[in-house]
Design a protein around this motif. Structure first.
Motif, PDB file in Angstrom:
ATOM      1  N   VAL A 175       0.833  -1.205   0.000  1.00  0.00           N
ATOM      2  CA  VAL A 175       0.000   0.000   0.000  1.00  0.00           C
ATOM      3  C   VAL A 175       0.862   1.248   0.000  1.00  0.00           C
ATOM      4  CG1 VAL A 175      -1.730   1.295   1.300  1.00  0.00           C
ATOM      5  CG2 VAL A 175      -1.931  -1.181   1.098  1.00  0.00           C
ATOM      6  N   LEU A 176       1.935   1.244   0.793  1.00  0.00           N
ATOM      7  CA  LEU A 176       2.823   2.405   0.845  1.00  0.00           C
ATOM      8  C   LEU A 176       3.528   2.637  -0.490  1.00  0.00           C
ATOM      9  CD1 LEU A 176       4.406   2.025   4.393  1.00  0.00           C
ATOM     10  CD2 LEU A 176       2.759   3.722   3.649  1.00  0.00           C
ATOM     11  N   ILE A 177       3.951   1.557  -1.144  1.00  0.00           N
ATOM     12  CA  ILE A 177       4.597   1.697  -2.453  1.00  0.00           C
ATOM     13  C   ILE A 177       3.632   2.319  -3.454  1.00  0.00           C
ATOM     14  CG2 ILE A 177       5.467   0.369  -4.419  1.00  0.00           C
ATOM     15  CD1 ILE A 177       6.750  -1.540  -2.355  1.00  0.00           C
ATOM     16  N   ALA A 178       2.372   1.871  -3.429  1.00  0.00           N
ATOM     17  CA  ALA A 178       1.374   2.449  -4.338  1.00  0.00           C
ATOM     18  C   ALA A 178       1.185   3.934  -4.063  1.00  0.00           C
ATOM     19  CB  ALA A 178       0.047   1.703  -4.191  1.00  0.00           C
ATOM     20  N   ALA A 179       1.113   4.309  -2.788  1.00  0.00           N
ATOM     21  CA  ALA A 179       0.942   5.728  -2.444  1.00  0.00           C
ATOM     22  C   ALA A 179       2.154   6.546  -2.874  1.00  0.00           C
ATOM     23  CB  ALA A 179       0.718   5.863  -0.938  1.00  0.00           C
ATOM     24  N   LEU A 180       3.343   6.004  -2.712  1.00  0.00           N
ATOM     25  CA  LEU A 180       4.560   6.722  -3.103  1.00  0.00           C
ATOM     26  C   LEU A 180       4.631   6.911  -4.613  1.00  0.00           C
ATOM     27  CD1 LEU A 180       6.974   5.036  -0.582  1.00  0.00           C
ATOM     28  CD2 LEU A 180       6.781   7.508  -0.878  1.00  0.00           C
ATOM     29  N   ILE A 181       4.230   5.897  -5.352  1.00  0.00           N
ATOM     30  CA  ILE A 181       4.232   6.019  -6.815  1.00  0.00           C
ATOM     31  C   ILE A 181       3.274   7.120  -7.252  1.00  0.00           C
ATOM     32  CG2 ILE A 181       3.605   4.833  -8.949  1.00  0.00           C
ATOM     33  CD1 ILE A 181       4.693   2.250  -7.704  1.00  0.00           C
ATOM     34  N   LEU A 196       0.063  11.782   2.514  1.00  0.00           N
ATOM     35  CA  LEU A 196      -0.558  10.674   1.781  1.00  0.00           C
ATOM     36  C   LEU A 196       0.003   9.337   2.245  1.00  0.00           C
ATOM     37  CD1 LEU A 196      -2.343   9.596  -0.535  1.00  0.00           C
ATOM     38  CD2 LEU A 196      -0.391   9.944  -2.068  1.00  0.00           C
ATOM     39  N   ILE A 197       1.315   9.278   2.450  1.00  0.00           N
ATOM     40  CA  ILE A 197       1.925   8.027   2.903  1.00  0.00           C
ATOM     41  C   ILE A 197       1.416   7.668   4.302  1.00  0.00           C
ATOM     42  CG2 ILE A 197       4.097   6.803   3.260  1.00  0.00           C
ATOM     43  CD1 ILE A 197       5.442   9.001   1.583  1.00  0.00           C
ATOM     44  N   ALA A 198       1.268   8.677   5.164  1.00  0.00           N
ATOM     45  CA  ALA A 198       0.753   8.412   6.513  1.00  0.00           C
ATOM     46  C   ALA A 198      -0.650   7.821   6.458  1.00  0.00           C
ATOM     47  CB  ALA A 198       0.765   9.699   7.333  1.00  0.00           C
ATOM     48  N   ALA A 199      -1.498   8.336   5.538  1.00  0.00           N
ATOM     49  CA  ALA A 199      -2.840   7.776   5.379  1.00  0.00           C
ATOM     50  C   ALA A 199      -2.773   6.335   4.872  1.00  0.00           C
ATOM     51  CB  ALA A 199      -3.649   8.642   4.419  1.00  0.00           C
ATOM     52  N   ALA A 200      -1.802   6.060   4.006  1.00  0.00           N
ATOM     53  CA  ALA A 200      -1.636   4.703   3.486  1.00  0.00           C
ATOM     54  C   ALA A 200      -1.240   3.729   4.586  1.00  0.00           C
ATOM     55  CB  ALA A 200      -0.593   4.696   2.368  1.00  0.00           C
ATOM     56  N   VAL A 201      -0.553   4.214   5.619  1.00  0.00           N
ATOM     57  CA  VAL A 201      -0.194   3.358   6.750  1.00  0.00           C
ATOM     58  C   VAL A 201      -1.451   2.791   7.406  1.00  0.00           C
ATOM     59  CG1 VAL A 201       0.842   3.331   9.053  1.00  0.00           C
ATOM     60  CG2 VAL A 201       2.018   4.497   7.187  1.00  0.00           C
ATOM     61  N   SER A 202      -2.421   3.669   7.686  1.00  0.00           N
ATOM     62  CA  SER A 202      -3.662   3.204   8.318  1.00  0.00           C
ATOM     63  C   SER A 202      -4.431   2.246   7.408  1.00  0.00           C
ATOM     64  CB  SER A 202      -4.538   4.399   8.678  1.00  0.00           C
ATOM     65  OG  SER A 202      -3.966   5.140   9.740  1.00  0.00           O
ATOM     66  N   LEU A 203      -4.462   2.533   6.110  1.00  0.00           N
ATOM     67  CA  LEU A 203      -5.132   1.634   5.164  1.00  0.00           C
ATOM     68  C   LEU A 203      -4.454   0.266   5.146  1.00  0.00           C
ATOM     69  CD1 LEU A 203      -7.180   1.055   2.926  1.00  0.00           C
ATOM     70  CD2 LEU A 203      -5.578   2.094   1.298  1.00  0.00           C
ATOM     71  N   GLY A 204      -3.133   0.262   5.178  1.00  0.00           N
ATOM     72  CA  GLY A 204      -2.413  -1.010   5.199  1.00  0.00           C
ATOM     73  C   GLY A 204      -2.749  -1.841   6.426  1.00  0.00           C
TER      74      GLY A 204
END
Length: 523
Positions: A175-181, A196-204
């Protein structure tokens, strides 16, 4: 059924490879983070905010909750049956959900103080503190999701089903890789990209929990029915849980202390983080696999009263662990600069960042064998449901890390912080070993010395081979070369070193594949 002693090598390999997959995805993630954020204030702010969720992911998602849960669950299933064990899981899930929900809410309110507890140096950098506080609040829900997922993963581990539980933490990195891309391809500013990456942490974290639930469903295991009742098994879990979790999380708490030490210099938190990421690859493969698989196996020996089996299993685990950890530590120290350069030196990650990160990684590498030894030793007390002594060893290690940080004299906070962590791992291993010897649970034996000396000799030959090969690949490894050539050169070094070590170790008797597959038999 839980893993039998003879299956330790196979199950350790399964968990180790799954953990390495997560670590490799983590490398891809961190390469993208380094490219987007570099090692400046925004990177420091995000990495401090990410430190607490990442700590919980490592402690809980990689077996930390096994320590208090697995022995209680196995005893209950053996003595009272599967139905009683399932009721216990439902009770534990309900109370844990209530507790982590309240803790997450409190963490949202106290986010600035959480940040300062991890990186006190931010007190003098209000802008960095403000960013870290915002990112921490966005990422905190991850803690609730991953804690509940880890409890259900402990059920899978108790039943000898290690693969899915070990693979699930990889979802966070995906999930983090997708957000970073997305952030990089859209040219998003670094401050917004970090959010955005911080939000991806919670989604992961949410996806992690979902994956474990699906694994229970398809594994013909009834889904948990939460119930806010309290049984004697819950009392046992509560009595064991606090000390066991603190003891199991010692290595990660040491890294928090290290972050505090490094936070006094701008950029040092980032250097320490990137060095730790590389260090965690071999540590995850060896120590995490040993811990997750060894605990249920030793618990079976304790339940059956097989003291000789327990001692022999510890010996085999030490031989296997050190045969992997010692050459990995030597290679990390010798190849520190090329590894860091190939992985991270691009974009906002500069030459000085590479030098400082490589120095910190060399300091970390020296502690790798001791971290593995401590992990193996601690499982004995966890299996015996006496986590008090591992807790004492962990507190001693934390004390040494804090003292080493205060007494450090080098003008390189990141390297000082990594060296403090290494001293902590040495302390933890020595204290636990002395406890085991005192209690008559395990003693070092001369037959163990021969394979360890052979491992050291094979590692020296590996370094000689790397030193001979390095001049031929120096140009390909430089930042002037294309990334593909740099990666190929680094892989060539790693593969050549691994082959030399394997051949030398086999010739010198450091390990025998047939023996490693029969870990339940005496050395």
């Amino acid at each position: 059924m839980p893993a039998e002693p003879a299956k330790l090598a196979r199950n350790s390999l399964v968990v180790g490879l799954a953990t390495v997959l997560s670590r490799l995805l983590g490398f891809a993630r961190d390469m993208l983070i380094a490219r987007m954020l570099g090692a400046g204030p925004v990177a420091d702010a995000f990495l401090v905010a990410f430190r607490l969720p990442n700590l919980m992911r490592r402690v809980l998602g990689e077996g930390g909750l096994n320590a208090p849960f697995v022995p209680v669950y196995l005893d209950l299933r053996t003595m009272e049956g599967a139905q009683a064990a399932r009721r216990f899981v439902g009770e534990a899930f309900a109370w844990l959900a209530l507790g982590v929900g309240a803790a997450t809410g409190l963490g949202l309110l106290l986010a600035p103080w959480l940040v300062l507890a991890i990186a006190g140096g931010f007190h003098d950098a209000p802008q960095t503190l403000a960013m870290a506080t915002a990112y921490t609040r966005i990422a905190l829900p991850f803690l609730a999701f991953t804690t509940l997922a880890s409890l259900l993963a402990a059920v899978l581990n108790s039943e000898g089903r290690f693969l899915v539980a070990a693979l699930a933490p990889s979802l966070l990195n995906l999930v983090l890789i997708a957000a970073l891309i997305v952030a990089l391809t859209t040219g998003m500013p670094s401050v917004q990209g970090a959010a955005l990456i911080a939000a991806a942490v919670s989604l992961g974290g949410a996806l992690h929990l979902l994956m474990i639930i699906v694994a229970l469903w398809y594994g013909n295991m009834p889904l948990v029915r939460p119930r806010l009742s309290w049984s004697p098994a819950m009392t046992r879990l509560l009595r064991l849980g606090g000390p066991a979790l603190l003891a199991a999380s010692t290595s990660q708490l040491v890294l928090l202390v290290s972050t505090q030490i490094a936070s006094v210099q701008p950029g040092a938190v980032s250097w320490l983080y990137y060095a730790d990421r590389v260090f965690q690859l071999p540590l995850g493969f060896v120590a995490v696999a040993m811990g997750v698989v060894l605990l249920p196996a030793i618990a079976v020996c304790e339940t059956s009263g097989d003291a000789a089996g327990r001692r022999d299993m510890i010996n085999r685990a030490l031989v296997l662990g050190l045969a992997l950890a010692i050459p990995a530590a030597v290679a990390l120290g010798w190849l520190a600069e090329p590894i860091i350069s190939v992985l991270f030196e691009r974009g906002r990650f500069t030459e000085i960042d590479r030098i400082r990160t490589a120095a910190a990684m060399q300091a970390f590498a020296a502690g790798l064998p001791f971290a593995v030894i401590a992990k193996v030793f601690a499982q004995v007390y966890f299996a015996r449901q006496t986590p008090r002594l591992p807790l004492y060893a962990g507190l001693a290690a934390l004390g040494v890390a804090i003292l080493a940080g205060r007494l450090s004299v080098l003008p390189m906070p990141a390297t000082n912080a990594a060296a403090a962590a290494t001293l902590a791992f040495v302390t933890q291993a020595c204290v636990l070993g002395s406890f085991l010897a005192r209690d008559g649970l395990w003693r070092p034996r001369l037959p163990l010395l021969r394979p360890i000396l052979s491992v050291l000799a094979a590692s020296v030959l590996m370094v000689a081979a790397l030193a001979a090969l390095m001049p031929w690949l120096e140009e390909a490894l430089s930042t002037r070369s294309a990334l593909l050539w740099r990666v190929a050169a680094l892989l060539t070094l790693c593969c050549a070193g691994g082959l030399v070590y394997a051949a030398a170790g086999r010739m010198l008797g450091a390990f025998r594949l047939r023996e490693l597959s029969r870990l339940g038999k005496p050395i």
